[in-house]
Design an enzyme around this catalytic site. Structure first.
Site, PDB file in Angstrom:
ATOM      1  N   PRO A 115       0.826  -1.208   0.000  1.00  0.00           N
ATOM      2  CG  PRO A 115      -0.823  -1.594   1.595  1.00  0.00           C
ATOM      3  CD  PRO A 115       0.504  -2.103   1.122  1.00  0.00           C
ATOM      4  CD  GLU A 116       2.780   2.716  -4.473  1.00  0.00           C
ATOM      5  OE1 GLU A 116       2.866   3.864  -4.952  1.00  0.00           O
ATOM      6  OE2 GLU A 116       2.940   1.675  -5.140  1.00  0.00           O
TER       7      GLU A 116
ATOM      8  CG  HIS B 281      -4.059 -14.427   6.828  1.00  0.00           C
ATOM      9  ND1 HIS B 281      -4.549 -14.273   5.542  1.00  0.00           N
ATOM     10  CD2 HIS B 281      -3.340 -15.585   6.835  1.00  0.00           C
ATOM     11  CE1 HIS B 281      -4.146 -15.287   4.806  1.00  0.00           C
ATOM     12  NE2 HIS B 281      -3.423 -16.103   5.560  1.00  0.00           N
TER      13      HIS B 281
ATOM     14  NE  ARG C  32       4.542 -12.486   1.456  1.00  0.00           N
ATOM     15  CZ  ARG C  32       4.902 -11.865   0.328  1.00  0.00           C
ATOM     16  NH1 ARG C  32       3.986 -11.349  -0.476  1.00  0.00           N
ATOM     17  NH2 ARG C  32       6.173 -11.768   0.006  1.00  0.00           N
TER      18      ARG C  32
END
Length: 275
Positions: free
Chosen positions: A2-3, A94, A113
């Site tokens: 994400p930016e 998650h 991740r």
């Protein structure tokens, strides 16, 4: 990863949902993501604190509490959501952290991740101790000034792609938007930064502002797995001009978009339009 537009979208969603709500209890299910604090210290500090606001600076999501600041870096796959305890918007396996809130809902952090990080600081020390004081300006609201970018560029021997990805120069730009900004500005990603004219540098500022503002309005770019806090996908992927368009026709000149590794990142550009 994400930016700025994606993190801004998450911040705005969360702020509407949790500003003014208190954290009753916190549970951590993956201890390594807590940085610079012991897990128990983190849990103790956040409990019984009110969430004043949720905002972002660049790629960093910030929860302002009554006494502290929580800084969340989503990295590759981090996601926040609001739901009832028994409901999981994302894969329950998650789930890494959750806050029980005073309004009966749960603020949850998921990360498949496990690259994301979360840290907590006192308000009067978080800037320098977290390293956020080393970040450059966000390229929004007609920022940064040309003089700022020119002063940085003159001292740089890097290629322009690496330069605008450097968070100490411009905060919030990642690979997707770097590719789009350089295409819009008509600048080859391998140009040496200090070779750029004032006009070219100013064009980078203008294009950065325009592209990021539009991406924010469209709630970011969903290519792999990014979704906002309510599970909604962004829509800026439908506006991409070069990113992921290898061998497709350039929208400006009709030649093929090429892909090359530049600054260690997959870089899409037009050999004709970008000089």
């Amino acid at each position: 990863m994400p930016e700025l537009p994606e993190v801004r979208s998450v911040a705005r969603f969360l702020n509407k949902k949790v500003a003014g709500v208190s954290i009753l209890k916190a549970e951590c299910f993956f201890e390594k993501m807590i940085w610079r604090n012991s897990v128990q210290d983190f849990l103790n500090k956040v409990s019984n604190q009110k969430i004043i606001s949720v905002s972002n600076y660049g790629k960093y999501l910030m929860f302002e509490l009554s006494e502290q600041i929580i800084i969340s870096h989503l990295r590759m796959e981090g996601k926040w959501s609001i739901s009832k305890k028994e409901i999981d918007i994302y894969n329950k396996s998650h789930l890494r952290l959750q806050f029980e809130l005073s309004n009966g809902e749960f603020l949850k952090y998921y990360d498949s991740r496990k690259f994301g990080t979360i840290e907590i600081w006192n308000k009067n020390e978080y800037l320098d101790k977290s390293g956020m004081d080393k970040l450059g300006p966000e390229p929004l609201n007609n920022e940064p000034p040309l003089k700022y970018l020119k002063d940085k560029a003159i001292k740089s021997n890097s290629v322009i792609k690496a330069f605008i990805l450097d968070q100490s120069v411009l905060c919030g730009i990642g690979n997707i938007y770097a590719n789009e900004i350089l295409f819009a500005a008509g600048i080859h990603p391998e140009r040496i930064t200090k070779s750029l004219s004032d006009k070219e540098l100013n064009n980078i500022i203008i294009c950065s502002n325009k592209i990021l503002e539009k991406a924010i309005a469209l709630k970011g770019t969903s290519i792999h797995s990014y979704k906002s806090g309510d599970g909604e996908t962004g829509q800026f992927q439908h506006e991409l001009k070069v990113h992921l368009r290898k061998d497709e026709e350039c929208y400006k000149c009709g030649s093929k978009v090429v892909k090359k590794q530049v600054a260690g990142r997959g870089t899409y550009f037009c050999l004709v339009c970008q000089q």
